[in-house]
Design a protein around this motif. Structure first.
Motif, PDB file in Angstrom:
ATOM      1  N   ASN A  32       0.858  -1.189   0.000  1.00 39.05           N
ATOM      2  CA  ASN A  32       0.000   0.000   0.000  1.00 39.05           C
ATOM      3  C   ASN A  32       0.897   1.243   0.000  1.00 39.05           C
ATOM      4  OD1 ASN A  32      -2.197  -1.641   0.012  1.00 39.05           O
ATOM      5  ND2 ASN A  32      -2.709  -1.327   2.161  1.00 39.05           N
ATOM      6  N   TYR A  33       1.552   1.393  -1.124  1.00 32.59           N
ATOM      7  CA  TYR A  33       2.574   2.441  -1.307  1.00 32.59           C
ATOM      8  C   TYR A  33       2.492   2.871  -2.756  1.00 32.59           C
ATOM      9  CZ  TYR A  33       7.360   4.418  -1.633  1.00 32.59           C
ATOM     10  OH  TYR A  33       8.462   5.229  -1.826  1.00 32.59           O
ATOM     11  N   LEU A  34       2.441   4.172  -2.986  1.00 32.45           N
ATOM     12  CA  LEU A  34       2.372   4.659  -4.358  1.00 32.45           C
ATOM     13  C   LEU A  34       3.240   5.904  -4.502  1.00 32.45           C
ATOM     14  CD1 LEU A  34       0.772   3.238  -6.545  1.00 32.45           C
ATOM     15  CD2 LEU A  34      -0.992   4.976  -6.343  1.00 32.45           C
ATOM     16  N   ASP A  35       4.048   5.897  -5.540  1.00 32.09           N
ATOM     17  CA  ASP A  35       4.867   7.051  -5.872  1.00 32.09           C
ATOM     18  C   ASP A  35       4.140   7.807  -6.983  1.00 32.09           C
ATOM     19  OD1 ASP A  35       8.146   7.945  -6.075  1.00 32.09           O
ATOM     20  OD2 ASP A  35       6.849   8.384  -7.773  1.00 32.09           O
ATOM     21  N   ILE A  36       3.649   9.011  -6.676  1.00 25.85           N
ATOM     22  CA  ILE A  36       2.901   9.794  -7.661  1.00 25.85           C
ATOM     23  C   ILE A  36       3.538  11.179  -7.803  1.00 25.85           C
ATOM     24  CG2 ILE A  36       0.664   8.619  -7.564  1.00 25.85           C
ATOM     25  CD1 ILE A  36      -0.231  10.701  -5.503  1.00 25.85           C
ATOM     26  N   PRO A  37       4.488  11.345  -8.722  1.00 27.96           N
ATOM     27  CA  PRO A  37       5.134  12.652  -8.893  1.00 27.96           C
ATOM     28  C   PRO A  37       4.147  13.710  -9.367  1.00 27.96           C
ATOM     29  CG  PRO A  37       5.744  11.144 -10.662  1.00 27.96           C
ATOM     30  CD  PRO A  37       4.979  10.345  -9.683  1.00 27.96           C
ATOM     31  N   ILE A  38       3.967  14.773  -8.584  1.00 29.06           N
ATOM     32  CA  ILE A  38       3.012  15.823  -8.964  1.00 29.06           C
ATOM     33  C   ILE A  38       3.717  17.075  -9.481  1.00 29.06           C
ATOM     34  CG2 ILE A  38       1.278  14.980  -7.331  1.00 29.06           C
ATOM     35  CD1 ILE A  38       2.001  17.457  -5.568  1.00 29.06           C
ATOM     36  N   GLN A  39       4.956  17.318  -9.046  1.00 26.32           N
ATOM     37  CA  GLN A  39       5.850  18.391  -9.487  1.00 26.32           C
ATOM     38  C   GLN A  39       5.480  19.787  -8.990  1.00 26.32           C
ATOM     39  OE1 GLN A  39       8.135  16.804 -10.095  1.00 26.32           O
ATOM     40  NE2 GLN A  39       7.999  15.332 -11.742  1.00 26.32           N
TER      41      GLN A  39
ATOM     42  N   VAL B 251      -5.574  12.275  -4.444  1.00 28.62           N
ATOM     43  CA  VAL B 251      -5.016  11.966  -3.121  1.00 28.62           C
ATOM     44  C   VAL B 251      -6.141  11.573  -2.159  1.00 28.62           C
ATOM     45  CG1 VAL B 251      -3.831  12.919  -1.109  1.00 28.62           C
ATOM     46  CG2 VAL B 251      -2.950  13.381  -3.409  1.00 28.62           C
ATOM     47  N   LYS B 252      -7.240  12.315  -2.175  1.00 21.31           N
ATOM     48  CA  LYS B 252      -8.382  11.996  -1.314  1.00 21.31           C
ATOM     49  C   LYS B 252      -8.933  10.614  -1.635  1.00 21.31           C
ATOM     50  CE  LYS B 252     -12.984  13.612   0.052  1.00 21.31           C
ATOM     51  NZ  LYS B 252     -14.032  14.654  -0.141  1.00 21.31           N
ATOM     52  N   LYS B 253      -9.073  10.309  -2.924  1.00 25.23           N
ATOM     53  CA  LYS B 253      -9.607   8.999  -3.321  1.00 25.23           C
ATOM     54  C   LYS B 253      -8.699   7.861  -2.847  1.00 25.23           C
ATOM     55  CE  LYS B 253     -11.342   8.372  -7.493  1.00 25.23           C
ATOM     56  NZ  LYS B 253     -11.443   8.112  -8.972  1.00 25.23           N
ATOM     57  N   LEU B 254      -7.398   8.024  -3.038  1.00 24.55           N
ATOM     58  CA  LEU B 254      -6.458   6.982  -2.615  1.00 24.55           C
ATOM     59  C   LEU B 254      -6.534   6.748  -1.113  1.00 24.55           C
ATOM     60  CD1 LEU B 254      -3.415   7.960  -4.850  1.00 24.55           C
ATOM     61  CD2 LEU B 254      -4.538   5.725  -4.847  1.00 24.55           C
ATOM     62  N   ARG B 255      -6.583   7.830  -0.346  1.00 23.48           N
ATOM     63  CA  ARG B 255      -6.606   7.682   1.113  1.00 23.48           C
ATOM     64  C   ARG B 255      -7.950   7.178   1.617  1.00 23.48           C
ATOM     65  NH1 ARG B 255      -2.917  13.014   2.504  1.00 23.48           N
ATOM     66  NH2 ARG B 255      -0.919  11.875   2.578  1.00 23.48           N
ATOM     67  N   THR B 256      -9.022   7.448   0.881  1.00 23.03           N
ATOM     68  CA  THR B 256     -10.331   6.936   1.273  1.00 23.03           C
ATOM     69  C   THR B 256     -10.428   5.443   0.994  1.00 23.03           C
ATOM     70  OG1 THR B 256     -11.372   9.068   0.825  1.00 23.03           O
ATOM     71  CG2 THR B 256     -12.819   7.149   0.906  1.00 23.03           C
ATOM     72  N   ARG B 257      -9.968   5.031  -0.185  1.00 22.94           N
ATOM     73  CA  ARG B 257     -10.077   3.645  -0.598  1.00 22.94           C
ATOM     74  C   ARG B 257      -9.038   2.755   0.090  1.00 22.94           C
ATOM     75  NH1 ARG B 257     -12.211   3.515  -5.951  1.00 22.94           N
ATOM     76  NH2 ARG B 257     -11.755   1.276  -6.025  1.00 22.94           N
ATOM     77  N   ILE B 258      -7.851   3.314   0.350  1.00 23.77           N
ATOM     78  CA  ILE B 258      -6.761   2.546   0.981  1.00 23.77           C
ATOM     79  C   ILE B 258      -6.250   3.380   2.155  1.00 23.77           C
ATOM     80  CG2 ILE B 258      -4.618   1.272   0.571  1.00 23.77           C
ATOM     81  CD1 ILE B 258      -5.167   1.587  -2.455  1.00 23.77           C
ATOM     82  N   PRO B 259      -6.907   3.302   3.309  1.00 27.50           N
ATOM     83  CA  PRO B 259      -6.615   4.221   4.428  1.00 27.50           C
ATOM     84  C   PRO B 259      -5.163   4.213   4.895  1.00 27.50           C
ATOM     85  CG  PRO B 259      -8.692   3.079   4.795  1.00 27.50           C
ATOM     86  CD  PRO B 259      -8.063   2.430   3.599  1.00 27.50           C
ATOM     87  N   ASP B 260      -4.469   3.077   4.789  1.00 28.02           N
ATOM     88  CA  ASP B 260      -3.095   3.040   5.289  1.00 28.02           C
ATOM     89  C   ASP B 260      -2.071   3.230   4.167  1.00 28.02           C
ATOM     90  OD1 ASP B 260      -3.502   0.622   4.024  1.00 28.02           O
ATOM     91  OD2 ASP B 260      -2.374  -0.565   5.487  1.00 28.02           O
ATOM     92  N   ILE B 261      -2.510   3.772   3.032  1.00 28.79           N
ATOM     93  CA  ILE B 261      -1.572   3.941   1.914  1.00 28.79           C
ATOM     94  C   ILE B 261      -0.488   4.955   2.258  1.00 28.79           C
ATOM     95  CG2 ILE B 261      -2.828   5.797   0.709  1.00 28.79           C
ATOM     96  CD1 ILE B 261      -2.097   4.201  -1.919  1.00 28.79           C
TER      97      ILE B 261
END
Length: 445
Positions: free
Chosen positions: A255-262, A285-295
């Motif tokens: 539950n780890y994602l690298d998302i370069p936003i710059q 970011v909100k969607k990821l944290r809602t769907r995967i709370p411990d991301i």
């Protein structure tokens, strides 16, 4: 003949190095890490930003002195800098005997054979050539984790980036070949696969007509003996609901994602040629944290981009403060030749870039330290990386920690552990970016 390999730059470059090492060993060359016993040196170079370019040039100049003195018989420049500046390298550093471009890594043995036969050479292929795959690799990361490069090149053409001009357009590696390579790596003892590309989220669009990263992940999850799969370099606009659902459902995917936003200023994002705006970044970011709370979310930023005002900088600071990314890196903008941004009139003074970078890192430091303290009392599964010399302690990584860019978990124990073991660790303290903990009674290998 003994070959010393020096790999610079990113983990994608490291995979190329490992492929070249595999081909050399198969051809009968031996590998050394001692420049004093090497017959030849291969430098796999980088030119992504100015600092990386300078490191590559300095390394080549250092090795050129060995070539000049006769200590080594051959010097080969490979990789991005060699691809981009092949003529300049041969002119300015005549001790370089051979050039091997980014899409010609399968010519490394021919290049060395030719040089040892007394002929200098240059191996440059079309940058849109099919990626080199299905080759033996010599894994250099210790054997318990390995990078799996799933695609080459990029189609995004951000205004600051040279990658499409040295690595070509986006080309996925066929899924069956990736699964076979992963099987070999896992059979050899690899327990964590780290998926990399210039952009992993677009995997498959060129071969299969759709984004196939979720399909690839599901196939990799079936490999017995594989514990973790980590995904790096996911462009935020390409993170789909299907990908989120796959990460959520599959236990082996960290539950780890690298998302370069710059950046987070709409004006700067547009000038960068990015495909997202601030509101869209907030939503993903909100969607990821809602769907995967411990991301655990990692991102990268560029500060001091041409035209960035103090107001833009403060917008970015406010965004970082609000988002509280778990991991964050900040690069100072580096004007690269042949990129649109290098020609923008309103370049920022270097001192201003340094100060803005310091602002962002100071803020992120506060966020990271608080997050580390909040982890105290929890239990994490940790992969052992090695023993701390002269202490009853080991160092490891949790799912929140990618190698070489994130922190460590220091494990206090009298038990004997091996690199690659997985242990459950109760976190008892934190120190800056790192955690400290003790092994719980039960653990798995």
């Amino acid at each position: 003949m003994k070959i010393l390999f020096i790999s610079l730059g990113c983990d994608k470059n490291l995979v190329d190095t490992e492929v070249m090492l595999g081909m050399l060993v198969q051809k009968g060359y031996s590998i050394t890490d001692d420049e004093m016993e090497a017959d030849a040196v291969v430098v796999n170079t980088c030119c992504f930003i100015n600092d990386a370019k300078q490191e590559s040039i300095n390394t080549l100049l250092e090795m050129a002195e060995l070539r000049k003195s006769g200590s080594i018989k051959a010097l080969v420049a490979a990789g991005c800098l060699a691809q981009r500046y092949s003529d300049e390298l041969q002119k300015e550093i005549p001790e370089v005997d051979a050039i091997v471009g980014t899409t010609a890594i399968d010519a490394i043995t021919d290049a060395l054979d030719e040089v040892f036969a007394g002929a200098g050479c240059k191996h440059l292929e079309n940058i849109n050539r099919k990626p080199v795959y299905d080759r033996k690799r010599i894994v250099t990361t210790g054997g318990h984790y390995a990078y799996l490069k799933i695609a080459e090149g990029c189609d995004k053409h951000c205004s600051y980036c040279i990658i499409p001009k040295v690595r070509g357009s986006y080309r996925s590696i066929p899924m069956d070949s990736l699964v076979k390579e992963a099987e070999k790596l896992v059979t050899s003892g690899v327990k964590e696969l780290i998926l990399v590309a210039q952009e992993t989220t677009l995997y498959g669009v060129d071969l299969y007509g759709k984004k196939c990263l979720p399909d690839l992940l599901q196939q990799l999850c079936r490999l017995a003996g594989l514990y973790w799969i980590r995904i790096l370099y996911c462009y935020p606009e390409e993170v789909t609901d299907e990908l989120i659902e796959t990460i959520q459902k599959e236990d082996k995917i960290c539950n780890y994602l690298d998302i370069p936003i710059q950046h987070a200023s709409d004006k700067i994002l547009k000038r960068m040629g990015r495909r997202t705006n601030k509101q869209e970044l907030l939503e993903i970011v909100k969607k990821l944290r809602t769907r995967i709370p411990d991301i655990c979310l990692r991102t990268t930023l560029i500060t001091g981009f041409p035209g960035e005002t103090q107001e833009d900088h403060e917008q970015l600071l406010a965004f970082v403060d609000e988002m509280e990314f778990d991991r964050l890196g900040v690069f100072r903008y580096s004007p690269e030749e042949d990129t649109p941004a290098a020609l923008f009139a309103d370049q920022i003074e270097e001192q201003e870039k340094i100060e803005r970078q310091a602002d962002l890192m100071e803020l992120q430091q506060e966020i990271a330290f608080e997050k580390a303290q909040d982890t105290v009392g929890s239990t994490l599964l940790v992969m052992v990386e090695g023993k701390v010399p002269d202490e009853h302690a080991y160092v490891g990584r949790s799912y929140k920690d990618a190698p070489n860019v994130d922190g460590f978990v220091f494990i206090q124990t009298g038990k004997e552990l091996m690199t690659g073991d997985f242990v459950r660790v109760r976190i008892t303290g934190s120190y800056e970016y790192d955690l400290i903990g003790e092994i719980e009674d039960e653990f798995t290998k």
